[in-house]
Scaffold this motif. Structure first.
Motif, PDB file in Angstrom:
ATOM      1  N   SER A   1     -38.798 -27.493  -2.551  1.00  0.00           N
ATOM      2  CA  SER A   1     -40.023 -27.406  -3.347  1.00  0.00           C
ATOM      3  C   SER A   1     -40.938 -26.293  -2.838  1.00  0.00           C
ATOM      4  CB  SER A   1     -40.768 -28.742  -3.311  1.00  0.00           C
ATOM      5  OG  SER A   1     -39.955 -29.792  -3.779  1.00  0.00           O
ATOM      6  N   LEU A   2     -40.982 -26.122  -1.520  1.00  0.00           N
ATOM      7  CA  LEU A   2     -41.810 -25.055  -0.949  1.00  0.00           C
ATOM      8  C   LEU A   2     -41.300 -23.673  -1.361  1.00  0.00           C
ATOM      9  CD1 LEU A   2     -42.450 -26.448   2.645  1.00  0.00           C
ATOM     10  CD2 LEU A   2     -44.200 -25.842   0.985  1.00  0.00           C
TER      11      LEU A   2
ATOM     12  N   LEU B   1     -43.460 -19.233  -7.392  1.00  0.00           N
ATOM     13  CA  LEU B   1     -44.378 -19.365  -8.526  1.00  0.00           C
ATOM     14  C   LEU B   1     -45.807 -18.984  -8.158  1.00  0.00           C
ATOM     15  CD1 LEU B   1     -43.024 -22.728  -9.991  1.00  0.00           C
ATOM     16  CD2 LEU B   1     -42.648 -20.435 -10.893  1.00  0.00           C
ATOM     17  N   ALA B   2     -46.172 -19.196  -6.893  1.00  0.00           N
ATOM     18  CA  ALA B   2     -47.530 -18.873  -6.462  1.00  0.00           C
ATOM     19  C   ALA B   2     -47.726 -17.378  -6.240  1.00  0.00           C
ATOM     20  CB  ALA B   2     -47.863 -19.636  -5.184  1.00  0.00           C
TER      21      ALA B   2
ATOM     22  N   SER C   1     -50.984 -26.325  -3.679  1.00  0.00           N
ATOM     23  CA  SER C   1     -49.903 -27.310  -3.503  1.00  0.00           C
ATOM     24  C   SER C   1     -48.894 -26.817  -2.472  1.00  0.00           C
ATOM     25  CB  SER C   1     -49.215 -27.577  -4.846  1.00  0.00           C
ATOM     26  OG  SER C   1     -48.493 -26.444  -5.278  1.00  0.00           O
ATOM     27  N   HIS C   2     -48.614 -25.506  -2.467  1.00  0.00           N
ATOM     28  CA  HIS C   2     -47.713 -24.905  -1.487  1.00  0.00           C
ATOM     29  C   HIS C   2     -48.271 -25.102  -0.074  1.00  0.00           C
ATOM     30  CE1 HIS C   2     -44.606 -22.046  -0.152  1.00  0.00           C
ATOM     31  NE2 HIS C   2     -45.534 -21.497   0.622  1.00  0.00           N
TER      32      HIS C   2
ATOM     33  N   MET D   1     -51.066 -23.682  -7.664  1.00  0.00           N
ATOM     34  CA  MET D   1     -49.737 -23.606  -7.055  1.00  0.00           C
ATOM     35  C   MET D   1     -49.823 -23.216  -5.585  1.00  0.00           C
ATOM     36  SD  MET D   1     -46.618 -24.231  -7.723  1.00  0.00           S
ATOM     37  CE  MET D   1     -46.619 -24.322  -9.516  1.00  0.00           C
TER      38      MET D   1
ATOM     39  N   SER E   1     -42.300 -23.314  -5.089  1.00  0.00           N
ATOM     40  CA  SER E   1     -43.739 -23.144  -5.269  1.00  0.00           C
ATOM     41  C   SER E   1     -44.214 -21.810  -4.696  1.00  0.00           C
ATOM     42  CB  SER E   1     -44.508 -24.305  -4.632  1.00  0.00           C
ATOM     43  OG  SER E   1     -44.271 -24.365  -3.239  1.00  0.00           O
TER      44      SER E   1
ATOM     45  N   CYS F   1     -38.368 -31.293   0.275  1.00  0.00           N
ATOM     46  CA  CYS F   1     -39.681 -30.684   0.483  1.00  0.00           C
ATOM     47  C   CYS F   1     -39.551 -29.171   0.664  1.00  0.00           C
ATOM     48  CB  CYS F   1     -40.340 -31.319   1.709  1.00  0.00           C
ATOM     49  SG  CYS F   1     -41.875 -30.546   2.229  1.00  0.00           S
TER      50      CYS F   1
END
Length: 375
Positions: free
Chosen positions: A149-150, A156-157, A4-5, A1, A153, A146
């Motif tokens: 989503s950042l 979650l990260a 991806s971030h 995660m 993420s 985007c």
């Protein structure tokens, strides 16, 4: 995660930075435009006759060979107490051409073409990155997705991001200090960031969304899909010999007790065209209702506002939530600060990545110099 971030942030950091910074300034676009035109007469409200005269005069300025899309009057508001008239035209290749004038709010006399280079620069950068329509808006909409989503993420990260909401290790090394600032600004503004990025993505991709709705619910009929969202649509009728009776419509609209925010006259020379008068009500996010008239002067329906279907009321909230045009200057100042925080989150994210690369013995001096130059 985390990977991806980082990848998502690195890929779009420069554009996200530009959209976030210009978003903070767009909050005050109306005030900047008025400041750029010093000497413009101001008033709490414009007379019905002023709307009529100003819109007619602007329409008379149309360019031969271009199709008039609509003529718009932005009435005096708390943020910009002036009467602004806009003529929207498209040429043969559908390129949009806008002309703007400030008008006397009492008589409607056009006071010369408005000069708004700074506010135009800021708004166009934020809405479309100065790219051709509609691709610029679509790109900004994708940037909104985007950014959304950042945000997700990032949460979650970092499972402990909320627990460590006030943890700042400024005395540690540069990377840890930047990481703490990045995470703290992210979590403090979390509700704002989620709302802003979601509504930004929705507004930017609205053209694609309408197309999807048309395919799903209306057998591909985009006109029906647009009518379900925007209300009354134009029909073919006899041509008009004179300009639509806007003054009469404004008087009728003011019987509701709400101030006139915008007057939009479309298909000017067609009696079956639509004139919409939008009314403002700051008490509710979806308080902006629209009175829909035929250009002949006949009132047809009220669109949005109290009593409208839930979906229409929800859609009406999207733009005020994104631009902070509700609640007066306290909300505007809050949006300005939080948009700057989002800009800072983007910048600090890049600084973290640069510091990590240096600690790993893999510095990227050219990319870092390019980033510093851009910011």
């Amino acid at each position: 995660m985390i990977e991806s971030h980082s990848i998502l942030g690195l890929a779009f950091a420069a554009l996200i930075y530009i959209v976030s910074l210009t978003g903070a300034l767009t909050v005050f676009a109306d005030e900047i435009a008025l400041w750029e035109n010093t000497g413009t007469p101001t008033a709490a409200a414009a007379t019905p006759e002023a709307y009529q005269t100003a819109l007619e005069s602007a329409y008379a300025m149309r360019t031969v060979g271009q199709r008039v899309q609509n003529v718009v009057a932005y009435g005096p508001s708390d943020f910009a107490p002036a009467l602004l008239i806009r003529l929207n035209q498209r040429d043969a290749d559908k390129t949009l051409h806008q002309s703007n004038w400030f008008a006397d709010p009492t008589t409607g006399e056009l006071l010369g073409e408005a000069q708004m280079p700074l506010s135009h620069l800021i708004e166009e950068l934020h809405v479309a990155l100065h790219l051709p329509d509609p691709w610029g808006r679509y790109l900004v909409g994708l940037l909104g997705v985007c950014m959304f989503s950042l945000v997700l993420s990032g949460i979650l990260a970092h499972p402990s991001i909320v627990r460590d909401a006030f943890r700042l290790r400024i005395e540690r090394n540069r990377r840890i200090a930047w990481t703490d600032v990045h995470n703290r600004l992210s979590v403090w503004g979390l509700p704002f960031h989620l709302v802003l990025t979601f509504t930004g993505g929705f507004l930017g991709l609205s053209g694609l969304i309408v197309g999807a709705v048309a395919m799903i619910a209306y057998d591909g009929d985009q006109d029906r899909a647009i009518a379900s969202v925007l209300g009354l649509q134009p029909v073919v009728a006899e041509p008009l010999d004179s300009f639509p009776p806007v003054a009469k419509m404004v008087r009728e609209a003011r019987t509701t007790g709400k101030p006139v925010e915008t007057v939009i006259v479309g298909n000017v020379d067609n009696a079956g065209g639509v004139t919409q008068i939008r009314l403002a009500e700051d008490a509710a996010l979806d308080g902006r209702s629209g009175l829909m008239f035929r250009n002949s002067g006949a009132f047809v329906e009220t669109h949005s506002g109290e009593g409208a279907p839930g979906g229409i009321r929800a859609l009406a909230m999207v733009s005020p939530l994104h631009f902070g045009t509700f609640g007066g200057y306290p909300v505007k100042l809050f949006y300005f600060v939080m948009a700057l925080a989002l800009t800072w989150v983007t910048s600090s994210g890049m600084k973290i990545w640069f510091a990590r690369r240096e600690q790993q013995g893999r510095p990227v001096p050219r990319l870092r110099a390019a980033w510093c130059g851009m910011t």
